[in-house]
Design a protein around this motif. Structure first.
Motif, PDB file in Angstrom:
ATOM      1  N   ASN A 188     -44.889  29.900 -22.019  1.00  0.00           N
ATOM      2  CA  ASN A 188     -44.627  29.751 -23.547  1.00  0.00           C
ATOM      3  C   ASN A 188     -43.509  30.783 -23.885  1.00  0.00           C
ATOM      4  OD1 ASN A 188     -46.398  27.840 -24.383  1.00  0.00           O
ATOM      5  ND2 ASN A 188     -47.979  29.266 -24.828  1.00  0.00           N
ATOM      6  N   ILE A 219     -47.256  25.832 -26.762  1.00  0.00           N
ATOM      7  CA  ILE A 219     -48.268  24.956 -25.961  1.00  0.00           C
ATOM      8  C   ILE A 219     -49.452  25.658 -25.996  1.00  0.00           C
ATOM      9  CG2 ILE A 219     -48.670  23.159 -24.635  1.00  0.00           C
ATOM     10  CD1 ILE A 219     -45.664  22.757 -24.276  1.00  0.00           C
ATOM     11  N   ASP A 233     -55.676  16.202 -25.327  1.00  0.00           N
ATOM     12  CA  ASP A 233     -54.816  15.273 -25.299  1.00  0.00           C
ATOM     13  C   ASP A 233     -53.281  15.620 -26.115  1.00  0.00           C
ATOM     14  OD1 ASP A 233     -53.344  12.607 -25.434  1.00  0.00           O
ATOM     15  OD2 ASP A 233     -54.342  11.752 -27.222  1.00  0.00           O
ATOM     16  N   PRO A 234     -52.277  15.776 -25.617  1.00  0.00           N
ATOM     17  CA  PRO A 234     -52.041  15.433 -24.014  1.00  0.00           C
ATOM     18  C   PRO A 234     -52.850  16.569 -23.133  1.00  0.00           C
ATOM     19  CG  PRO A 234     -50.280  16.737 -25.108  1.00  0.00           C
ATOM     20  CD  PRO A 234     -51.069  16.494 -26.016  1.00  0.00           C
ATOM     21  N   TRP A 270     -52.500  19.020 -21.047  1.00  0.00           N
ATOM     22  CA  TRP A 270     -51.723  20.209 -20.344  1.00  0.00           C
ATOM     23  C   TRP A 270     -52.581  20.794 -19.191  1.00  0.00           C
ATOM     24  CZ3 TRP A 270     -46.755  19.298 -20.806  1.00  0.00           C
ATOM     25  CH2 TRP A 270     -46.366  18.980 -21.955  1.00  0.00           C
ATOM     26  N   TYR A 271     -53.885  20.878 -19.614  1.00  0.00           N
ATOM     27  CA  TYR A 271     -54.529  21.478 -18.519  1.00  0.00           C
ATOM     28  C   TYR A 271     -54.294  21.148 -17.206  1.00  0.00           C
ATOM     29  CZ  TYR A 271     -57.942  17.622 -19.061  1.00  0.00           C
ATOM     30  OH  TYR A 271     -58.329  16.601 -19.133  1.00  0.00           O
ATOM     31  N   TRP A 272     -54.005  20.077 -16.834  1.00  0.00           N
ATOM     32  CA  TRP A 272     -53.646  19.664 -15.315  1.00  0.00           C
ATOM     33  C   TRP A 272     -52.891  20.201 -14.877  1.00  0.00           C
ATOM     34  CZ3 TRP A 272     -57.128  17.249 -12.477  1.00  0.00           C
ATOM     35  CH2 TRP A 272     -58.086  16.599 -13.079  1.00  0.00           C
ATOM     36  N   LEU A 273     -51.679  20.377 -15.728  1.00  0.00           N
ATOM     37  CA  LEU A 273     -50.614  21.368 -15.113  1.00  0.00           C
ATOM     38  C   LEU A 273     -51.080  22.686 -14.728  1.00  0.00           C
ATOM     39  CD1 LEU A 273     -47.613  21.370 -14.744  1.00  0.00           C
ATOM     40  CD2 LEU A 273     -47.378  22.319 -17.041  1.00  0.00           C
ATOM     41  N   VAL A 274     -51.827  23.279 -15.301  1.00  0.00           N
ATOM     42  CA  VAL A 274     -52.244  24.572 -15.240  1.00  0.00           C
ATOM     43  C   VAL A 274     -53.180  24.528 -13.677  1.00  0.00           C
ATOM     44  CG1 VAL A 274     -53.551  26.572 -15.834  1.00  0.00           C
ATOM     45  CG2 VAL A 274     -52.523  25.246 -17.500  1.00  0.00           C
ATOM     46  N   TRP A 294     -51.780  25.313 -23.891  1.00  0.00           N
ATOM     47  CA  TRP A 294     -52.170  24.672 -22.635  1.00  0.00           C
ATOM     48  C   TRP A 294     -53.576  24.248 -22.356  1.00  0.00           C
ATOM     49  CZ3 TRP A 294     -47.635  23.503 -20.564  1.00  0.00           C
ATOM     50  CH2 TRP A 294     -46.551  24.239 -20.532  1.00  0.00           C
ATOM     51  N   GLY A 334     -52.162  30.442 -24.101  1.00  0.00           N
ATOM     52  CA  GLY A 334     -51.684  29.700 -25.207  1.00  0.00           C
ATOM     53  C   GLY A 334     -50.872  30.514 -26.387  1.00  0.00           C
ATOM     54  N   PHE A 357     -50.223  30.962 -18.269  1.00  0.00           N
ATOM     55  CA  PHE A 357     -50.106  29.648 -18.982  1.00  0.00           C
ATOM     56  C   PHE A 357     -51.188  30.050 -20.346  1.00  0.00           C
ATOM     57  CE2 PHE A 357     -48.961  27.498 -15.536  1.00  0.00           C
ATOM     58  CZ  PHE A 357     -47.883  26.625 -15.667  1.00  0.00           C
TER      59      PHE A 357
END
Length: 272
Positions: A110, A121, A128-129, A131-135, A123, A103, A101
């Motif tokens: 990516n 993205i 906001d948004p 995206w770090y939660w997905l990582v 990450w 950037g 992930f």
């Protein structure tokens, strides 16, 4: 005893030293409970736990059911799922951060997006948004699903085959067998898994810190309790009194939640 000393230290002022100075009673506890940053860390934990606990539970149970039904190379598949458990959380976090992930376009995620004409993205650079939660979540899922799969697999192998034979004679199959035989027989295992998942979620530190921290600094968002307490006790202020009070509060929350969850799921009832 470290725990007893931490409780003792929580009633004193203690800056830059673990030797108590001024007795403040419950002052440190009131300060921590009134600190918006500490309350925010508990909200971060709640958001993390609400997703990671049921998701890990469902995926590890599904993996256990698949492996249990495998008749060929079962040991191989069991090892494949369990292997990530041996990986260090720090190493996995750095791989997720720097290779998967990243950037930049060369990052795996990516690069895949680029195949579909989607822009890269950042990450970990945006709040906001988020995206770090997905990582963070995918790293934790990869690391722990195999361990809980083994626990479920052990529970599944303890279920008497005669129960399934009786169900087959009665014409039950699929979802009915899972709901009325497998799941009830896994109640004790399920309770233990949920307790472990919740406690491990409270203890989240390595993936958050190693994924989000940059050159020793940590962003003001997504700070779970242990990251917050780390900067409180070991940061520039080295406030061991408030840090100890926060650790005691966190321990009490874990204990209360564990007891309530155990009683709700009736852990320890006769027959478990």
């Amino acid at each position: 005893m470290p725990i007893a000393w931490s409780i003792y230290l929580s009633f004193f002022e203690s800056y830059n030293t673990v030797t108590p100075t001024t007795f403040v009673g419950l002052g440190n506890y009131l300060d921590m409970l009134g600190d918006p940053a500490f309350r925010s860390s508990l909200v971060t934990f709640l958001a993390f736990a609400v997703f990671i606990v049921p998701t890990t539970f469902a995926l590890s149970l599904a993996a256990a059911l698949l492996v249990a039904r495998t008749r060929v190379m079962q040991a191989f598949f069991r090892s494949v799922f369990f292997l990530p458990t041996a990986c260090s959380y720090v190493v996995a976090a750095l791989i997720w951060k720097m290779s998967i992930f990243s950037g930049i376009r060369s990052g795996l995620a990516n690069a895949v997006l680029g195949w579909f004409g989607i822009d890269s993205i950042p990450w970990l650079s945006l709040a906001d948004p988020p995206w770090y939660w997905l990582v963070i979540v995918t790293a934790r899922l990869w690391l722990q699903i195999g361990f809980y799969m083994i626990l479920f697999l052990a529970g599944i192998q303890r279920i008497s085959p005669t129960l399934y034979e009786a169900a087959a004679i009665d014409g039950a199959e699929g979802w009915k067998v899972f709901r009325h035989i497998t799941l009830p027989q896994l109640r004790a295992t399920s309770t233990a898994v949920l307790l472990l998942l919740l406690i491990n979620a409270f203890q989240a530190f390595d993936e958050f810190y190693n994924i989000l921290a940059t050159f020793g600094t940590y962003p003001p968002y997504a700070r779970p309790p242990l990251v917050y307490l780390y900067y409180t006790a070991l940061g520039s202020g080295q406030d061991f009194g408030h840090g100890s009070a926060g650790a005691v509060i966190l321990t009490l929350i874990i204990a209360i939640v564990a007891v309530v969850q155990g009683r709700l799921l009736r852990l320890g009832d006769r027959g478990d």
